[in-house]
Design an enzyme around this catalytic site. Structure first.
Site, PDB file in Angstrom:
ATOM      1  N   ASP A   1       0.694  -1.226   0.048  1.00  0.00           N
ATOM      2  CA  ASP A   1      -0.067  -0.033  -0.042  1.00  0.00           C
ATOM      3  C   ASP A   1       0.833   1.327  -0.006  1.00  0.00           C
ATOM      4  O   ASP A   1       2.039   1.164   0.751  1.00  0.00           O
ATOM      5  CB  ASP A   1      -0.969   0.070   1.275  1.00  0.00           C
ATOM      6  CG  ASP A   1      -1.938   1.098   1.144  1.00  0.00           C
ATOM      7  OD1 ASP A   1      -2.648   1.137   0.303  1.00  0.00           O
ATOM      8  OD2 ASP A   1      -1.814   1.962   2.112  1.00  0.00           O
TER       9      ASP A   1
ATOM     10  N   ASN B   1      -2.130  12.795  -4.698  1.00  0.00           N
ATOM     11  CA  ASN B   1      -3.196  13.014  -5.729  1.00  0.00           C
ATOM     12  C   ASN B   1      -3.787  14.346  -5.259  1.00  0.00           C
ATOM     13  O   ASN B   1      -4.157  15.283  -6.321  1.00  0.00           O
ATOM     14  CB  ASN B   1      -4.557  12.136  -5.613  1.00  0.00           C
ATOM     15  CG  ASN B   1      -4.001  10.841  -6.553  1.00  0.00           C
ATOM     16  OD1 ASN B   1      -3.257  11.018  -7.306  1.00  0.00           O
ATOM     17  ND2 ASN B   1      -4.853  10.025  -5.930  1.00  0.00           N
TER      18      ASN B   1
ATOM     19  N   ASP C   1      -0.744   9.118 -10.831  1.00  0.00           N
ATOM     20  CA  ASP C   1      -0.521   8.005 -12.291  1.00  0.00           C
ATOM     21  C   ASP C   1       0.641   7.770 -12.353  1.00  0.00           C
ATOM     22  O   ASP C   1       1.090   6.756 -12.541  1.00  0.00           O
ATOM     23  CB  ASP C   1      -1.374   8.562 -13.498  1.00  0.00           C
ATOM     24  CG  ASP C   1      -2.799   8.380 -13.227  1.00  0.00           C
ATOM     25  OD1 ASP C   1      -3.492   7.947 -12.253  1.00  0.00           O
ATOM     26  OD2 ASP C   1      -3.630   8.856 -14.427  1.00  0.00           O
TER      27      ASP C   1
ATOM     28  N   ASP D   1      -4.250   2.401  -5.115  1.00  0.00           N
ATOM     29  CA  ASP D   1      -2.722   2.355  -4.926  1.00  0.00           C
ATOM     30  C   ASP D   1      -2.319   0.911  -3.918  1.00  0.00           C
ATOM     31  O   ASP D   1      -1.258   1.084  -3.381  1.00  0.00           O
ATOM     32  CB  ASP D   1      -2.400   3.333  -3.748  1.00  0.00           C
ATOM     33  CG  ASP D   1      -2.774   3.329  -2.516  1.00  0.00           C
ATOM     34  OD1 ASP D   1      -4.028   2.847  -2.266  1.00  0.00           O
ATOM     35  OD2 ASP D   1      -2.459   3.985  -1.452  1.00  0.00           O
TER      36      ASP D   1
END
Length: 190
Positions: free
Chosen positions: A65, A73, A82, A108
């Site tokens: 993770d 983000n 991304d 993620d």
């Protein structure tokens, strides 16, 4: 002349059959891969891991993770997020062996099945360092890190879902201990 035309038609039919077969294989490959980062998608990852587990193989099952991915983000934009996922996918594919399985299960989170459980922990420690050293231009000085939950087959489970449940608990324990860390599943804590 008829024989010559027959050979041309036969050759054309063989070419079309071969092209169609190649195109079908390519389409099947595309359906198995996460389009953003070119690792296996969730469904294919689960299928491949279950196949390995059906062979009663000893292996190491990981969930990874990305720490603070939401803030990446939020602060740098989804394009930067991304880019993080693309770079991590490439790093994971290069870090683990050809017989290992690397897949993205959503957002993620990644799942990795390491075939050789004897080298798993050293490989994981090395991966934590490589992720921390990864430079992504869009993130400026932001240091990436990951958390990892670990389980071993067949000790902790013999199916994808059994291992997933155990490794998810180990990941949860890792999140309580801080960033850039890992925790091995302990059945007595579940």
């Amino acid at each position: 002349m008829a024989t010559f035309l027959g050979l041309i038609v036969l050759s054309l039919m063989m070419y079309l059959a071969h092209s169609s077969s190649r195109e079908n294989k390519y389409l099947i490959h595309l359906s198995e891969i996460d389009p953003l980062i070119s690792v296996f998608n969730k469904e294919t990852t689960q299928k491949l891991i279950d196949q390995k587990l059906n062979n009663k193989e000893h292996c190491c099952f990981l969930i990874l993770d990305v720490d603070a991915f939401k803030s990446v983000n939020d602060n740098y934009g989804h394009a930067a997020g991304d880019k993080v996922l693309e770079n991590l996918g490439l790093l994971f594919k290069n870090h683990f062996g050809q017989s290992d399985i690397v897949g993205r299960i959503g957002g993620d989170e990644f799942i990795i099945l390491i075939q050789d459980e004897n080298i798993a922990e050293s490989r994981i420690q090395s991966l934590l360092q490589k992720v921390n050293e990864l430079k992504i231009e869009e993130l400026k000085d932001f240091k990436l890190s990951i958390r990892i939950g670990i389980a071993f087959a067949p000790k902790d489970g013999t199916t994808f879902m059994e291992l997933y449940r155990h490794v998810d608990q180990a990941l949860y324990q890792t999140k309580r201990t801080g960033k850039n860390n890992y925790k091995i599943c302990k059945n007595d804590e579940i």
